[in-house]
Design an enzyme around this catalytic site. Sequence first.
Site, PDB file in Angstrom:
ATOM      1  N   ASP A 165       0.824  -1.209   0.000  1.00 14.81           N
ATOM      2  CA  ASP A 165       0.000   0.000   0.000  1.00 14.81           C
ATOM      3  C   ASP A 165       0.864   1.266   0.000  1.00 14.81           C
ATOM      4  OD1 ASP A 165      -2.389   1.369  -0.048  1.00 14.81           O
ATOM      5  OD2 ASP A 165      -2.788   1.165   2.090  1.00 14.81           O
ATOM      6  N   GLY A 166       0.288   2.344  -0.487  1.00  9.83           N
ATOM      7  CA  GLY A 166       0.953   3.648  -0.424  1.00  9.83           C
ATOM      8  C   GLY A 166       1.472   4.166  -1.757  1.00  9.83           C
ATOM      9  N   ASN A 167       1.204   3.435  -2.834  1.00  9.17           N
ATOM     10  CA  ASN A 167       1.680   3.893  -4.156  1.00  9.17           C
ATOM     11  C   ASN A 167       1.067   5.238  -4.525  1.00  9.17           C
ATOM     12  OD1 ASN A 167       2.928   1.417  -4.322  1.00  9.17           O
ATOM     13  ND2 ASN A 167       1.489   0.546  -5.797  1.00  9.17           N
ATOM     14  N   HIS A 187       2.205   3.357  -9.004  1.00  2.39           N
ATOM     15  CA  HIS A 187       2.167   1.898  -9.200  1.00  2.39           C
ATOM     16  C   HIS A 187       3.387   1.430  -9.998  1.00  2.39           C
ATOM     17  CE1 HIS A 187      -1.687   1.904  -7.376  1.00  2.39           C
ATOM     18  NE2 HIS A 187      -2.340   2.440  -8.393  1.00  2.39           N
ATOM     19  N   THR A 209     -10.592  -7.632  -5.198  1.00  3.86           N
ATOM     20  CA  THR A 209     -11.921  -7.650  -5.829  1.00  3.86           C
ATOM     21  C   THR A 209     -12.588  -6.275  -5.701  1.00  3.86           C
ATOM     22  OG1 THR A 209     -12.746  -8.595  -3.740  1.00  3.86           O
ATOM     23  CG2 THR A 209     -12.417 -10.136  -5.544  1.00  3.86           C
ATOM     24  N   ARG A 231     -11.929   1.641  -8.651  1.00  2.00           N
ATOM     25  CA  ARG A 231     -11.030   2.767  -8.953  1.00  2.00           C
ATOM     26  C   ARG A 231     -11.266   3.260 -10.377  1.00  2.00           C
ATOM     27  NH1 ARG A 231      -5.463   2.159  -5.654  1.00  2.00           N
ATOM     28  NH2 ARG A 231      -6.407   1.416  -3.733  1.00  2.00           N
ATOM     29  N   LEU A 249      11.490 -20.315  -4.857  1.00  2.87           N
ATOM     30  CA  LEU A 249      10.447 -19.462  -4.285  1.00  2.87           C
ATOM     31  C   LEU A 249       9.119 -19.599  -5.036  1.00  2.87           C
ATOM     32  CD1 LEU A 249       9.721 -16.901  -2.418  1.00  2.87           C
ATOM     33  CD2 LEU A 249      10.291 -15.546  -4.430  1.00  2.87           C
ATOM     34  N   ARG A 273      -5.018  -2.610   8.889  1.00  2.28           N
ATOM     35  CA  ARG A 273      -6.117  -3.525   8.549  1.00  2.28           C
ATOM     36  C   ARG A 273      -5.646  -4.512   7.495  1.00  2.28           C
ATOM     37  NH1 ARG A 273      -8.187   1.603   6.985  1.00  2.28           N
ATOM     38  NH2 ARG A 273      -7.643   2.040   4.845  1.00  2.28           N
ATOM     39  N   LEU A 274      -6.450  -5.582   7.336  1.00  2.00           N
ATOM     40  CA  LEU A 274      -6.066  -6.652   6.403  1.00  2.00           C
ATOM     41  C   LEU A 274      -6.766  -6.516   5.055  1.00  2.00           C
ATOM     42  CD1 LEU A 274      -5.836  -9.715   8.806  1.00  2.00           C
ATOM     43  CD2 LEU A 274      -3.967  -8.652   7.531  1.00  2.00           C
ATOM     44  N   SER A 275      -7.813  -5.695   4.972  1.00  2.89           N
ATOM     45  CA  SER A 275      -8.443  -5.397   3.687  1.00  2.89           C
ATOM     46  C   SER A 275      -8.805  -6.631   2.858  1.00  2.89           C
ATOM     47  CB  SER A 275      -7.547  -4.460   2.850  1.00  2.89           C
ATOM     48  OG  SER A 275      -7.300  -3.271   3.552  1.00  2.89           O
TER      49      SER A 275
HETATM   50  C1  FPP Z   1      -2.043  -0.016  -3.276  1.00  2.00           C
HETATM   51  O1  FPP Z   1      -1.621   1.341  -3.194  1.00  2.00           O
HETATM   52  C2  FPP Z   1      -1.510  -0.661  -4.475  1.00  2.00           C
HETATM   53  C3  FPP Z   1      -2.245  -1.254  -5.456  1.00  2.00           C
HETATM   54  C4  FPP Z   1      -3.716  -1.330  -5.404  1.00  2.00           C
HETATM   55  C5  FPP Z   1      -1.610  -1.822  -6.677  1.00  2.00           C
HETATM   56  C6  FPP Z   1      -0.356  -2.598  -6.487  1.00  2.00           C
HETATM   57  C7  FPP Z   1       0.308  -2.787  -7.789  1.00  2.00           C
HETATM   58  C8  FPP Z   1       1.647  -2.820  -8.009  1.00  2.00           C
HETATM   59  C9  FPP Z   1       2.653  -2.780  -6.919  1.00  2.00           C
HETATM   60  C10 FPP Z   1       2.216  -2.871  -9.396  1.00  2.00           C
HETATM   61  C11 FPP Z   1       1.909  -3.957 -10.313  1.00  2.00           C
HETATM   62  C12 FPP Z   1       1.849  -5.348  -9.830  1.00  2.00           C
HETATM   63  C13 FPP Z   1       2.514  -6.411 -10.385  1.00  2.00           C
HETATM   64  C14 FPP Z   1       2.198  -7.797  -9.960  1.00  2.00           C
HETATM   65  C15 FPP Z   1       3.554  -6.238 -11.392  1.00  2.00           C
HETATM   66  P1  FPP Z   1      -2.708   2.492  -3.223  1.00  2.00           P
HETATM   67  O2  FPP Z   1      -2.943   2.874  -4.632  1.00  2.00           O
HETATM   68  O3  FPP Z   1      -3.922   2.063  -2.480  1.00  2.00           O
HETATM   69  O4  FPP Z   1      -1.973   3.649  -2.453  1.00  2.00           O
HETATM   70  P2  FPP Z   1      -2.630   4.792  -1.557  1.00  2.00           P
HETATM   71  O5  FPP Z   1      -3.230   4.098  -0.363  1.00  2.00           O
HETATM   72  O6  FPP Z   1      -1.470   5.648  -1.192  1.00  2.00           O
HETATM   73  O7  FPP Z   1      -3.636   5.487  -2.428  1.00  2.00           O
END
Ligand code: FPP
Length: 233
Positions: free
Chosen positions: A12-14, A29, A58, A63, A123, A186-188
Amino acid sequence: MNIPQHTAIIMDGNGRWAKERGMVRVQGHNAGMKSLKEIVKASSTMGIKYLTVYAFSTENWKRPQDEVSGIFKLVVKYIKQEIKELDANNVRVNIIGDWHALPEDARASLQYALDTTKDNDGLVFNVALNYGGRAEILKSVKTILDKVASGEISQEDLTEDTISSYLYTAEMPDPDLIIRTGGEYRLSNFLTWQSAYSELYVTDVYWPDFTPAELEKAIEAYNGRERRFGGLK
Ligand code: FPP
């Protein structure tokens, strides 16, 4: 150091990482994908046996459409860039979740990754795509009901292991450690059944900033935990 056999991560946090830099969410992302590359390599080197990452839930369909398609494009790009090295490192890719609902190009690319790495015994890299813990339990229960109806399983013989055996993670140990980046507790809907006795580690670090050194910190914290599974020391 005691290495958790099965480590799972809520990446999380992207979005917040991107926002702080004046970038759009998909760029976050993309940075997250780069983090993932390093974490998979580090996990393999450290001797983690199962790594499960939450890439798309799911609920994530809610988004904006460009973000959703952006994430699937990253999955395709990741596989294209990494598959050779994953295979050379003996990593076996596995998907958990109802990934057949994904766009055609993502499905084709995932199928290629599964086929290419199917005989590897290093792995196990589980990617959760269109995954929800409750949906997974429901799927298992429906399968079991069918088998009870056809007489293949009798109701008296039903155990917790029966439910486990029809989850996406059948044959895998439950996660020892679940890491969540981005600071939320949380586990979401992630590994709902399997997380019953998992140790949880939450860090404020955003996923794009989560390095192998941060993974080591999480494992050190895990090593300081006393796991009793409901018993006494
Ligand atoms: C949550 O951060 C992240 C996601 C919903 C997407 C995760 C995807 C990747 C790491 C990249 C692609 C995956 C693969 C398998 C190559 P958020 O968007 O909820 O962040 P925020 O809470 O800061 O808004």
